[in-house]
Structure formats: C-alpha cells, structure tokens
Design a protein around this motif. Structure first.
Motif, PDB file in Angstrom:
ATOM      1  N   SER A  15     -10.302 -14.979 -19.448  1.00 15.52           N
ATOM      2  CA  SER A  15     -10.204 -15.401 -18.050  1.00 15.52           C
ATOM      3  C   SER A  15     -11.518 -15.173 -17.307  1.00 15.52           C
ATOM      4  O   SER A  15     -11.924 -15.998 -16.483  1.00 15.52           O
ATOM      5  CB  SER A  15      -9.070 -14.658 -17.347  1.00 15.52           C
ATOM      6  N   VAL A  16     -12.209 -14.092 -17.608  1.00 17.12           N
ATOM      7  CA  VAL A  16     -13.494 -13.810 -16.965  1.00 17.12           C
ATOM      8  C   VAL A  16     -14.541 -14.827 -17.403  1.00 17.12           C
ATOM      9  O   VAL A  16     -15.306 -15.351 -16.594  1.00 17.12           O
ATOM     10  CB  VAL A  16     -13.956 -12.366 -17.269  1.00 17.12           C
ATOM     11  N   VAL A  35     -20.646 -17.067  -4.240  1.00 15.07           N
ATOM     12  CA  VAL A  35     -20.879 -15.625  -4.186  1.00 15.07           C
ATOM     13  C   VAL A  35     -19.780 -14.926  -4.978  1.00 15.07           C
ATOM     14  O   VAL A  35     -18.604 -15.277  -4.862  1.00 15.07           O
ATOM     15  CB  VAL A  35     -20.898 -15.124  -2.723  1.00 15.07           C
ATOM     16  N   PHE A  36     -20.167 -13.953  -5.785  1.00 10.40           N
ATOM     17  CA  PHE A  36     -19.195 -13.170  -6.529  1.00 10.40           C
ATOM     18  C   PHE A  36     -19.675 -11.736  -6.665  1.00 10.40           C
ATOM     19  O   PHE A  36     -20.818 -11.416  -6.374  1.00 10.40           O
ATOM     20  CB  PHE A  36     -18.896 -13.790  -7.900  1.00 10.40           C
ATOM     21  N   VAL A  37     -18.762 -10.872  -7.084  1.00  8.95           N
ATOM     22  CA  VAL A  37     -19.037  -9.455  -7.258  1.00  8.95           C
ATOM     23  C   VAL A  37     -18.769  -9.088  -8.706  1.00  8.95           C
ATOM     24  O   VAL A  37     -17.844  -9.610  -9.332  1.00  8.95           O
ATOM     25  CB  VAL A  37     -18.126  -8.607  -6.328  1.00  8.95           C
ATOM     26  N   THR A  38     -19.599  -8.207  -9.241  1.00  9.30           N
ATOM     27  CA  THR A  38     -19.328  -7.601 -10.536  1.00  9.30           C
ATOM     28  C   THR A  38     -19.562  -6.117 -10.407  1.00  9.30           C
ATOM     29  O   THR A  38     -20.330  -5.669  -9.547  1.00  9.30           O
ATOM     30  CB  THR A  38     -20.189  -8.209 -11.666  1.00  9.30           C
ATOM     31  N   MET A  39     -18.873  -5.371 -11.236  1.00  6.77           N
ATOM     32  CA  MET A  39     -19.005  -3.912 -11.215  1.00  6.77           C
ATOM     33  C   MET A  39     -19.298  -3.418 -12.610  1.00  6.77           C
ATOM     34  O   MET A  39     -18.755  -3.929 -13.585  1.00  6.77           O
ATOM     35  CB  MET A  39     -17.727  -3.291 -10.682  1.00  6.77           C
ATOM     36  N   ARG A  40     -20.165  -2.429 -12.671  1.00  7.43           N
ATOM     37  CA  ARG A  40     -20.549  -1.807 -13.931  1.00  7.43           C
ATOM     38  C   ARG A  40     -20.418  -0.296 -13.781  1.00  7.43           C
ATOM     39  O   ARG A  40     -20.735   0.262 -12.731  1.00  7.43           O
ATOM     40  CB  ARG A  40     -21.993  -2.169 -14.305  1.00  7.43           C
ATOM     41  N   LEU A  41     -19.951   0.350 -14.827  1.00  9.68           N
ATOM     42  CA  LEU A  41     -19.766   1.794 -14.787  1.00  9.68           C
ATOM     43  C   LEU A  41     -21.110   2.501 -14.660  1.00  9.68           C
ATOM     44  O   LEU A  41     -22.081   2.135 -15.311  1.00  9.68           O
ATOM     45  CB  LEU A  41     -19.039   2.265 -16.051  1.00  9.68           C
ATOM     46  N   GLY A  42     -21.167   3.497 -13.797  1.00 13.75           N
ATOM     47  CA  GLY A  42     -22.385   4.269 -13.587  1.00 13.75           C
ATOM     48  C   GLY A  42     -23.248   3.680 -12.483  1.00 13.75           C
ATOM     49  O   GLY A  42     -22.922   2.667 -11.880  1.00 13.75           O
ATOM     50  N   SER A  43     -24.379   4.323 -12.239  1.00 18.25           N
ATOM     51  CA  SER A  43     -25.245   3.910 -11.136  1.00 18.25           C
ATOM     52  C   SER A  43     -26.471   3.120 -11.583  1.00 18.25           C
ATOM     53  O   SER A  43     -27.243   2.665 -10.751  1.00 18.25           O
ATOM     54  CB  SER A  43     -25.692   5.144 -10.357  1.00 18.25           C
ATOM     55  N   LYS A  44     -26.665   2.932 -12.873  1.00 14.06           N
ATOM     56  CA  LYS A  44     -27.891   2.313 -13.399  1.00 14.06           C
ATOM     57  C   LYS A  44     -28.220   0.973 -12.745  1.00 14.06           C
ATOM     58  O   LYS A  44     -29.343   0.771 -12.274  1.00 14.06           O
ATOM     59  CB  LYS A  44     -27.763   2.134 -14.915  1.00 14.06           C
ATOM     60  N   TRP A  45     -27.257   0.067 -12.687  1.00 14.93           N
ATOM     61  CA  TRP A  45     -27.545  -1.271 -12.166  1.00 14.93           C
ATOM     62  C   TRP A  45     -27.891  -1.228 -10.682  1.00 14.93           C
ATOM     63  O   TRP A  45     -28.805  -1.911 -10.235  1.00 14.93           O
ATOM     64  CB  TRP A  45     -26.387  -2.218 -12.439  1.00 14.93           C
ATOM     65  N   GLY A  96     -13.574  -9.884 -12.160  1.00 16.25           N
ATOM     66  CA  GLY A  96     -12.493  -9.414 -13.026  1.00 16.25           C
ATOM     67  C   GLY A  96     -11.314  -8.921 -12.215  1.00 16.25           C
ATOM     68  O   GLY A  96     -10.780  -9.624 -11.370  1.00 16.25           O
ATOM     69  N   ALA A  97     -10.939  -7.672 -12.458  1.00 17.91           N
ATOM     70  CA  ALA A  97      -9.769  -7.065 -11.829  1.00 17.91           C
ATOM     71  C   ALA A  97      -9.878  -7.089 -10.306  1.00 17.91           C
ATOM     72  O   ALA A  97     -10.968  -7.000  -9.752  1.00 17.91           O
ATOM     73  CB  ALA A  97      -9.602  -5.635 -12.330  1.00 17.91           C
ATOM     74  N   LYS A  98      -8.743  -7.191  -9.655  1.00 18.05           N
ATOM     75  CA  LYS A  98      -8.690  -7.293  -8.194  1.00 18.05           C
ATOM     76  C   LYS A  98      -8.094  -6.059  -7.529  1.00 18.05           C
ATOM     77  O   LYS A  98      -7.864  -6.052  -6.326  1.00 18.05           O
ATOM     78  CB  LYS A  98      -7.870  -8.517  -7.777  1.00 18.05           C
ATOM     79  N   THR A  99      -7.817  -5.001  -8.303  1.00 15.54           N
ATOM     80  CA  THR A  99      -7.290  -3.757  -7.752  1.00 15.54           C
ATOM     81  C   THR A  99      -8.102  -2.592  -8.305  1.00 15.54           C
ATOM     82  O   THR A  99      -8.747  -2.708  -9.343  1.00 15.54           O
ATOM     83  CB  THR A  99      -5.814  -3.542  -8.139  1.00 15.54           C
ATOM     84  N   ARG A 100      -8.034  -1.461  -7.619  1.00  9.22           N
ATOM     85  CA  ARG A 100      -8.741  -0.266  -8.091  1.00  9.22           C
ATOM     86  C   ARG A 100      -8.194   0.188  -9.438  1.00  9.22           C
ATOM     87  O   ARG A 100      -8.953   0.542 -10.335  1.00  9.22           O
ATOM     88  CB  ARG A 100      -8.617   0.853  -7.059  1.00  9.22           C
ATOM     89  N   ILE A 101      -6.872   0.147  -9.579  1.00  7.86           N
ATOM     90  CA  ILE A 101      -6.254   0.536 -10.850  1.00  7.86           C
ATOM     91  C   ILE A 101      -6.681  -0.424 -11.951  1.00  7.86           C
ATOM     92  O   ILE A 101      -6.994  -0.011 -13.063  1.00  7.86           O
ATOM     93  CB  ILE A 101      -4.709   0.587 -10.715  1.00  7.86           C
ATOM     94  N   GLY A 102      -6.724  -1.713 -11.628  1.00  9.37           N
ATOM     95  CA  GLY A 102      -7.169  -2.707 -12.609  1.00  9.37           C
ATOM     96  C   GLY A 102      -8.616  -2.500 -13.032  1.00  9.37           C
ATOM     97  O   GLY A 102      -8.954  -2.642 -14.210  1.00  9.37           O
ATOM     98  N   ILE A 103      -9.479  -2.140 -12.063  1.00  9.05           N
ATOM     99  CA  ILE A 103     -10.883  -1.866 -12.377  1.00  9.05           C
ATOM    100  C   ILE A 103     -10.976  -0.678 -13.332  1.00  9.05           C
ATOM    101  O   ILE A 103     -11.679  -0.733 -14.350  1.00  9.05           O
ATOM    102  CB  ILE A 103     -11.696  -1.563 -11.088  1.00  9.05           C
TER     103      ILE A 103
END
Length: 133
Positions: A15-16, A35-45, A96-103
């Motif tokens: 789906s992504v 416009v879109f948002v992506t999230m990556r684990l950690g602060s590197k990006w 991707g996910a649209k909720t905090r739990i989903g993230i």
C-alpha cells in the motif's frame, strides 16, 4: 550515488509503494496535492536535512541499488516522540500509518526492535518536485 541523499522504501509494504507511485504521478503534480510526511526511527534524518534540501525518493529491496522515482523538497524536519505526533498535521499526511499506535507497530516491524511512545522519530514533511518515470 556519490553524495546524493536518498530516502528508500522497501517494496514489501504494497500500500505504501502504490501510494508513493501515485504521489509521483502527473495528476498529483498538477493537482497541487503534492505534500506528504514520512517518519524514520531516530533523529538522524532530522539532523541531516534542512528545509529547501532536495532528496531522491526510491523504492528498492536493496538501498545500495536505488530505484529512484523522483525528487522531493524538504519543507520541514523535526524530532519528536511517537506519542507527541499530531494527528491533524503529522499523521494525516503520513505515507504509512495514520495513528501513533500504527506508527509504533510499523516501525517495530521495519526496524525489528520495540518502538514505544517515548521513541524518537524524525518527521519529514516533503513536497514532490520532479518525477523520473
């Protein structure tokens, strides 16, 4: 590849991948909904990217051999905790996910480690600039 910065998505999340391909389609670029948002684990990006930077967008099983769809401009970067993500701004436009739990669940699967509401993520808001296909 040199110094080119590349954000890669693995093709496992169908789906992504389909949404990314849609984002880089001509109808999206012409509609202004680019416009879109992506999230990556950690602060590197968030530490390495700044508003105005261009970054390549890739879908590849092997990040060392990217399959670049196009380029996006960084509009905003921030470091935050999963539990502090804003529903209306961050999650609504997330690719991707649209909720905090989903993230937390998706990142736990991707990074193969437990992601909690206190885990730090890089939140990147991007605007499609160029497509290559």
């Amino acid at each position: 590849m040199g110094n080119e910065r590349i954000l890669n998505w693995y093709p496992r999340k169908r789906s992504v991948v389909e949404y990314l391909k849609h984002l880089f389609g001509s109808e999206v670029l012409e509609s202004g909904e680019d416009v879109f948002v992506t999230m990556r684990l950690g602060s590197k990006w968030a530490d390495q990217l700044y508003p105005g930077d261009l970054i390549a967008i890739s879908i590849s099983e092997n990040p060392e051999q990217p399959n670049i769809l196009g380029y996006a401009e960084i509009l905003e970067t921030s470091k935050t905790h999963v539990g502090w993500l804003r529903h209306d701004e961050d999650l609504a436009k997330n690719i991707g996910a649209k909720t905090r739990i989903g993230i937390a669940k998706a990142m736990s699967e991707i990074y193969q480690k437990e992601v909690l509401h206190t885990s730090t993520v890089s939140m990147l808001r991007l605007k499609i600039k160029y497509r290559l296909y």
